[in-house]
Design a protein around this motif. Structure first.
Motif, PDB file in Angstrom:
ATOM      1  N   CYS A 169       0.840  -1.193   0.000  1.00 23.62           N
ATOM      2  CA  CYS A 169       0.000   0.000   0.000  1.00 23.62           C
ATOM      3  C   CYS A 169       0.880   1.249   0.000  1.00 23.62           C
ATOM      4  O   CYS A 169       1.816   1.363   0.783  1.00 23.62           O
ATOM      5  CB  CYS A 169      -0.891  -0.047   1.226  1.00 23.62           C
ATOM      6  SG  CYS A 169      -1.599   1.517   1.683  1.00 23.62           S
ATOM      7  N   LYS A 204       0.229   4.277   0.883  1.00 20.40           N
ATOM      8  CA  LYS A 204       0.097   5.094   2.102  1.00 20.40           C
ATOM      9  C   LYS A 204       0.961   4.518   3.226  1.00 20.40           C
ATOM     10  O   LYS A 204       1.672   5.257   3.903  1.00 20.40           O
ATOM     11  CB  LYS A 204      -1.383   5.120   2.524  1.00 20.40           C
ATOM     12  CG  LYS A 204      -1.671   6.043   3.680  1.00 20.40           C
ATOM     13  CD  LYS A 204      -1.773   7.471   3.217  1.00 20.40           C
ATOM     14  CE  LYS A 204      -1.841   8.418   4.410  1.00 20.40           C
ATOM     15  NZ  LYS A 204      -1.687   9.811   3.997  1.00 20.40           N
ATOM     16  N   CYS A 205       0.912   3.193   3.416  1.00 23.50           N
ATOM     17  CA  CYS A 205       1.739   2.528   4.431  1.00 23.50           C
ATOM     18  C   CYS A 205       3.211   2.815   4.154  1.00 23.50           C
ATOM     19  O   CYS A 205       3.971   3.156   5.061  1.00 23.50           O
ATOM     20  CB  CYS A 205       1.538   1.011   4.397  1.00 23.50           C
ATOM     21  SG  CYS A 205       0.011   0.448   5.110  1.00 23.50           S
ATOM     22  N   HIS A 210      -4.858   4.584  10.010  1.00 22.00           N
ATOM     23  CA  HIS A 210      -4.900   3.948   8.687  1.00 22.00           C
ATOM     24  C   HIS A 210      -5.040   2.432   8.815  1.00 22.00           C
ATOM     25  O   HIS A 210      -5.865   1.802   8.165  1.00 22.00           O
ATOM     26  CB  HIS A 210      -3.619   4.339   7.932  1.00 22.00           C
ATOM     27  CG  HIS A 210      -3.455   3.687   6.596  1.00 22.00           C
ATOM     28  ND1 HIS A 210      -4.156   4.083   5.486  1.00 22.00           N
ATOM     29  CD2 HIS A 210      -2.676   2.654   6.193  1.00 22.00           C
ATOM     30  CE1 HIS A 210      -3.805   3.329   4.460  1.00 22.00           C
ATOM     31  NE2 HIS A 210      -2.908   2.446   4.863  1.00 22.00           N
ATOM     32  N   HIS A 241      -5.412  -1.997   0.761  1.00 20.54           N
ATOM     33  CA  HIS A 241      -5.814  -3.023   1.731  1.00 20.54           C
ATOM     34  C   HIS A 241      -7.151  -3.599   1.304  1.00 20.54           C
ATOM     35  O   HIS A 241      -8.085  -3.658   2.089  1.00 20.54           O
ATOM     36  CB  HIS A 241      -5.943  -2.425   3.136  1.00 20.54           C
ATOM     37  CG  HIS A 241      -4.665  -1.871   3.655  1.00 20.54           C
ATOM     38  ND1 HIS A 241      -3.769  -2.628   4.350  1.00 20.54           N
ATOM     39  CD2 HIS A 241      -4.121  -0.639   3.542  1.00 20.54           C
ATOM     40  CE1 HIS A 241      -2.718  -1.879   4.664  1.00 20.54           C
ATOM     41  NE2 HIS A 241      -2.910  -0.673   4.191  1.00 20.54           N
TER      42      HIS A 241
END
Ligand SMILES: [Zn+2]
Length: 298
Positions: free
Chosen positions: A40, A42-43, A70, A216
């Motif tokens: 991901c 963002k992760c 998140h 996710h």
């Protein structure tokens, strides 16, 4: 890397390949690996920002909180997908990666124009349910027949809704990744409302549209796609669209627009009834769940 190193050196500081290799392996903490494609973004971004050297304690706490929120959101999504209730029916759907025809073990295929076959799969049931031909519905067509847009996705889902048994169901939960072009758009929202008002049985009281956090979003259709891709990998030559259909039909029940259901212009119809999202009372793009309680039946 050894060549690049030597190219930048005077004759006296050039090294042998084995010497370079020895230093590289023993003095540096660097490894090689194939890039992960399912990470991901963002992760990844949050983790990298946390690693930065010049970060203050306050910034660090802020990033950690953001990361936790998140993660919690993605967990909440998976528990929604797992939930099983007598009075609730869950449909999850997604598009498989386009499949290019013809598939032949010949270099010339790289220079010729291939054409795409599409697979939009709908799974009925929670993520705990087994996949069978009775709950996996595969909607497939070629780019020479119909495009792959919100109209085609809405038409397929409309067909599924009209052919689903909602006896005893009060809640319909729709789970799809938040891809704007196909799943998360006004066309889809309109189609669901139209079906709710015109066709849904009276016992159905609520529709939920759930969109997971990008990155996710492993949902039951992805398991179907993995099965299909494994089979396709083993096949060397695939020329006819019907051969592709045969493979799909081993994983679910196959439907085709034009033959089994109509491809309707939902986009055009919706624009006559629905305000553009910019005029809605909430922001559509970042929204993860939308609920619609009973509306006036027409
Ligand atoms: Zn993430």
């Amino acid at each position: 890397m050894w060549r690049m190193y030597n190219a930048g050196q005077e004759e006296s500081t050039k090294v042998t390949h084995s010497f370079f290799r020895m230093i590289f392996n023993t003095r540096f903490n660097i490894g090689f690996g194939s890039p992960k494609t399912d990470v991901c973004s963002k992760c990844l971004e949050l983790k990298e920002r946390l690693k930065a050297a010049n970060i203050t304690e306050r910034e660090k706490q802020k990033l950690l909180t953001e990361y936790r929120v998140h993660k919690e959101r993605s967990k909440a999504f998976f528990s929604l997908l797992k939930e099983k209730r007598e009075d609730m029916l869950t449909l999850s759907f997604d598009c498989q990666k386009n499949f290019a025809l013809p598939k032949i073990p010949d270099q010339s295929v790289y220079y010729s124009r291939q054409f795409y076959l599409y697979n939009f799969t709908i799974v009925q049931g929670s993520s705990k349910d087994a996949l069978t031909k009775e709950n996996v519905f595969i909607y497939t067509w070629g780019e020479h027949e119909y495009p792959k847009g919100s109209n085609e996705i809405a038409s397929a889902l409309f067909h599924r809704l009209k052919n689903t048994d909602f006896t005893g169901t009060t809640v319909l939960r729709c789970v799809a990744d938040g891809c704007g072009g196909q799943n998360k758009n006004t066309t889809m929202m309109f189609m669901l409302q139209y079906w709710f008002a015109k066709h849904a049985p009276n016992n159905l009281k609520k529709i939920e549209a759930v969109f997971p956090i990008p990155g996710h979003s492993f949902i039951p259709p992805d398991r179907v796609f993995a099965q299909i891709e494994k089979k396709l990998k083993k096949i060397e030559t695939l020329v006819e669209p019907s051969e592709f259909d045969n493979i799909l039909s081993e994983s679910g029940t196959v439907f085709k627009p034009g033959r089994d259901y109509a491809d309707h212009d939902w986009k055009k119809t919706s624009s006559a009834f629905l305000k553009p999202p910019a005029q809605w009372h909430f922001k559509f793009a970042p929204t993860l769940e939308i609920f619609r309680n009973e509306i006036i039946r027409c």
